[in-house]
Each structure stands twice: as structure tokens, then as C-alpha cells.
Write a protein that holds these residues in place. Structure first.
Motif, PDB file in Angstrom:
ATOM      1  N   PHE A  79      -9.153   1.746 -10.966  1.00  0.00           N
ATOM      2  CA  PHE A  79      -9.479   1.950 -12.365  1.00  0.00           C
ATOM      3  C   PHE A  79      -9.309   3.420 -12.740  1.00  0.00           C
ATOM      4  O   PHE A  79      -8.983   3.753 -13.843  1.00  0.00           O
ATOM      5  CB  PHE A  79     -10.902   1.483 -12.644  1.00  0.00           C
ATOM      6  N   ASP A  80      -9.548   4.305 -11.793  1.00  0.00           N
ATOM      7  CA  ASP A  80      -9.412   5.733 -11.995  1.00  0.00           C
ATOM      8  C   ASP A  80      -8.510   6.239 -10.885  1.00  0.00           C
ATOM      9  O   ASP A  80      -8.929   6.312  -9.738  1.00  0.00           O
ATOM     10  CB  ASP A  80     -10.790   6.399 -11.937  1.00  0.00           C
ATOM     11  N   ARG A  81      -7.286   6.564 -11.192  1.00  0.00           N
ATOM     12  CA  ARG A  81      -6.338   6.938 -10.143  1.00  0.00           C
ATOM     13  C   ARG A  81      -6.671   8.275  -9.504  1.00  0.00           C
ATOM     14  O   ARG A  81      -6.103   8.624  -8.489  1.00  0.00           O
ATOM     15  CB  ARG A  81      -4.926   6.926 -10.697  1.00  0.00           C
ATOM     16  N   GLY A  82      -7.602   9.020 -10.092  1.00  0.00           N
ATOM     17  CA  GLY A  82      -8.041  10.277  -9.498  1.00  0.00           C
ATOM     18  C   GLY A  82      -9.021  10.065  -8.357  1.00  0.00           C
ATOM     19  O   GLY A  82      -9.298  10.977  -7.592  1.00  0.00           O
ATOM     20  N   ASN A  83      -9.562   8.874  -8.257  1.00  0.00           N
ATOM     21  CA  ASN A  83     -10.447   8.484  -7.156  1.00  0.00           C
ATOM     22  C   ASN A  83      -9.895   7.204  -6.556  1.00  0.00           C
ATOM     23  O   ASN A  83      -9.298   6.396  -7.254  1.00  0.00           O
ATOM     24  CB  ASN A  83     -11.880   8.227  -7.647  1.00  0.00           C
ATOM     25  N   ILE A  84     -10.121   7.029  -5.288  1.00  0.00           N
ATOM     26  CA  ILE A  84      -9.637   5.814  -4.634  1.00  0.00           C
ATOM     27  C   ILE A  84     -10.691   5.332  -3.651  1.00  0.00           C
ATOM     28  O   ILE A  84     -11.406   6.135  -3.050  1.00  0.00           O
ATOM     29  CB  ILE A  84      -8.272   6.073  -3.951  1.00  0.00           C
ATOM     30  N   ASP A  85     -10.828   4.035  -3.528  1.00  0.00           N
ATOM     31  CA  ASP A  85     -11.767   3.437  -2.593  1.00  0.00           C
ATOM     32  C   ASP A  85     -11.026   2.945  -1.362  1.00  0.00           C
ATOM     33  O   ASP A  85      -9.927   2.402  -1.473  1.00  0.00           O
ATOM     34  CB  ASP A  85     -12.488   2.242  -3.217  1.00  0.00           C
ATOM     35  N   VAL A  95     -11.251  10.509   5.673  1.00  0.00           N
ATOM     36  CA  VAL A  95     -10.141   9.573   5.681  1.00  0.00           C
ATOM     37  C   VAL A  95      -8.899  10.329   6.146  1.00  0.00           C
ATOM     38  O   VAL A  95      -8.585  11.403   5.631  1.00  0.00           O
ATOM     39  CB  VAL A  95      -9.911   8.970   4.277  1.00  0.00           C
ATOM     40  N   HIS A  96      -8.217   9.762   7.126  1.00  0.00           N
ATOM     41  CA  HIS A  96      -6.993  10.338   7.665  1.00  0.00           C
ATOM     42  C   HIS A  96      -5.858   9.367   7.396  1.00  0.00           C
ATOM     43  O   HIS A  96      -5.936   8.201   7.778  1.00  0.00           O
ATOM     44  CB  HIS A  96      -7.117  10.568   9.175  1.00  0.00           C
ATOM     45  N   PRO A 122      -7.054  15.594   6.446  1.00  0.00           N
ATOM     46  CA  PRO A 122      -8.075  14.617   6.073  1.00  0.00           C
ATOM     47  C   PRO A 122      -8.623  14.865   4.668  1.00  0.00           C
ATOM     48  O   PRO A 122      -8.545  15.959   4.148  1.00  0.00           O
ATOM     49  CB  PRO A 122      -9.160  14.838   7.120  1.00  0.00           C
ATOM     50  N   TRP A 123      -9.195  13.803   4.108  1.00  0.00           N
ATOM     51  CA  TRP A 123      -9.854  13.862   2.816  1.00  0.00           C
ATOM     52  C   TRP A 123     -11.321  13.520   3.004  1.00  0.00           C
ATOM     53  O   TRP A 123     -11.667  12.594   3.733  1.00  0.00           O
ATOM     54  CB  TRP A 123      -9.224  12.861   1.842  1.00  0.00           C
ATOM     55  N   LYS A 177     -11.656  11.556  -3.570  1.00  0.00           N
ATOM     56  CA  LYS A 177     -10.831  12.053  -4.665  1.00  0.00           C
ATOM     57  C   LYS A 177      -9.370  11.991  -4.233  1.00  0.00           C
ATOM     58  O   LYS A 177      -9.034  12.303  -3.108  1.00  0.00           O
ATOM     59  CB  LYS A 177     -11.239  13.469  -5.022  1.00  0.00           C
ATOM     60  N   ASN A 178      -8.529  11.580  -5.166  1.00  0.00           N
ATOM     61  CA  ASN A 178      -7.095  11.448  -4.925  1.00  0.00           C
ATOM     62  C   ASN A 178      -6.343  12.103  -6.089  1.00  0.00           C
ATOM     63  O   ASN A 178      -5.541  11.469  -6.756  1.00  0.00           O
ATOM     64  CB  ASN A 178      -6.739   9.959  -4.802  1.00  0.00           C
ATOM     65  N   PRO A 179      -6.628  13.401  -6.346  1.00  0.00           N
ATOM     66  CA  PRO A 179      -6.109  14.024  -7.566  1.00  0.00           C
ATOM     67  C   PRO A 179      -4.590  14.107  -7.624  1.00  0.00           C
ATOM     68  O   PRO A 179      -4.013  14.066  -8.706  1.00  0.00           O
ATOM     69  CB  PRO A 179      -6.742  15.421  -7.553  1.00  0.00           C
ATOM     70  N   GLU A 180      -3.931  14.218  -6.509  1.00  0.00           N
ATOM     71  CA  GLU A 180      -2.472  14.299  -6.516  1.00  0.00           C
ATOM     72  C   GLU A 180      -1.838  12.934  -6.253  1.00  0.00           C
ATOM     73  O   GLU A 180      -0.622  12.842  -6.104  1.00  0.00           O
ATOM     74  CB  GLU A 180      -2.016  15.318  -5.477  1.00  0.00           C
TER      75      GLU A 180
END
Length: 110
Positions: free
Chosen positions: A16-22, A43-44, A52-53, A78-81
Motif C-alpha cells: 500500500f505504501d511502496r516506501g515501506n515493505i513487509d 533483512v538481508h 542489510p536493512w 523502509k524501502n525508500p529507493e
């Protein structure tokens, strides 16, 4: 001492929000007993985008899947890029939690 577990773990398909990912992980009941909401995780990824994130647990299921016996656990990062993609193999390493007696849990899968 680190304890490693293997489990199916992958990026969730609905965004729903591409800047964040589950990341959806399916843990055994014993593994799920060792994690808690807001617990830190890393997360790797693989390939060019290894991370890692930093992530946090946002959901720990109360019921196991009746077919697999696994408990759903979601971590959010967060997945900003927008480097991470859905349904790719990732590793999730959970920091020692309040119930884990100081051990680290690592899950691998997709």
C-alpha cells in the motif's frame, strides 16, 4: 551463541505504501514464542541489493496455519529507493528478544 532456523520467509505481495515493505515469515510455534512486537530485525537480500536493512516486527499471529502448523510473523522495513522486490529470497535475522534468552534467530527462505 546464535541459533539459526530455516523457514519460509519472503516479501509480502500486497503493497500500500511502496516506501515501506513487509516481510512475511512463517515460524514454528517455538520460534514464534521467542519474538515480540516491535522487536528489532535485519533483512538481508541477495544479488545487487544485499542490505542489510533495519526492520521491526509489526505482527505476530495468534493462530498457526492449519495446513503447515506455522505462525505468521511480519516485519516492516523502509524501502525508500524501492530496491526490494516481492517474492524474492531474503534472510531475516531477529535480534534477541525478551523471551529468547539472549539468542539470535535467523530465518531463510522466500
Amino acid at each position: 551463541m546464535a541459533i539459526s532456523f530455516r523457514s519460509r520467509c519472503g516479501l509480502a505481495g500486497a503493497l500500500f505504501d511502496r516506501g515501506n515493505i513487509d516481510v512475511l515469515c512463517e515460524l514454528t510455534a517455538e520460534q514464534a514464542d521467542e519474538v515480540a512486537l516491535r522487536q528489532a530485525a535485519q533483512v538481508h537480500g541477495s544479488g545487487r541489493h544485499k542490505g542489510p536493512w533495519e526492520a521491526r516486527i509489526v505482527f505476530v499471529g495468534v493462530a498457526a496455519d492449519k495446513n503447515t502448523g506455522r505462525v505468521p510473523v511480519r516485519v516492516r522495513l523502509k524501502n525508500p529507493e524501492e530496491r526490494l522486490r516481492c517474492f524474492v529470497e531474503v534472510k531475516v535475522r531477529f535480534a534477541p528478544g525478551p523471551r529468547s534468552e539472549g539468542t539470535t534467530t535467523e530465518l531463510t527462505g522466500r
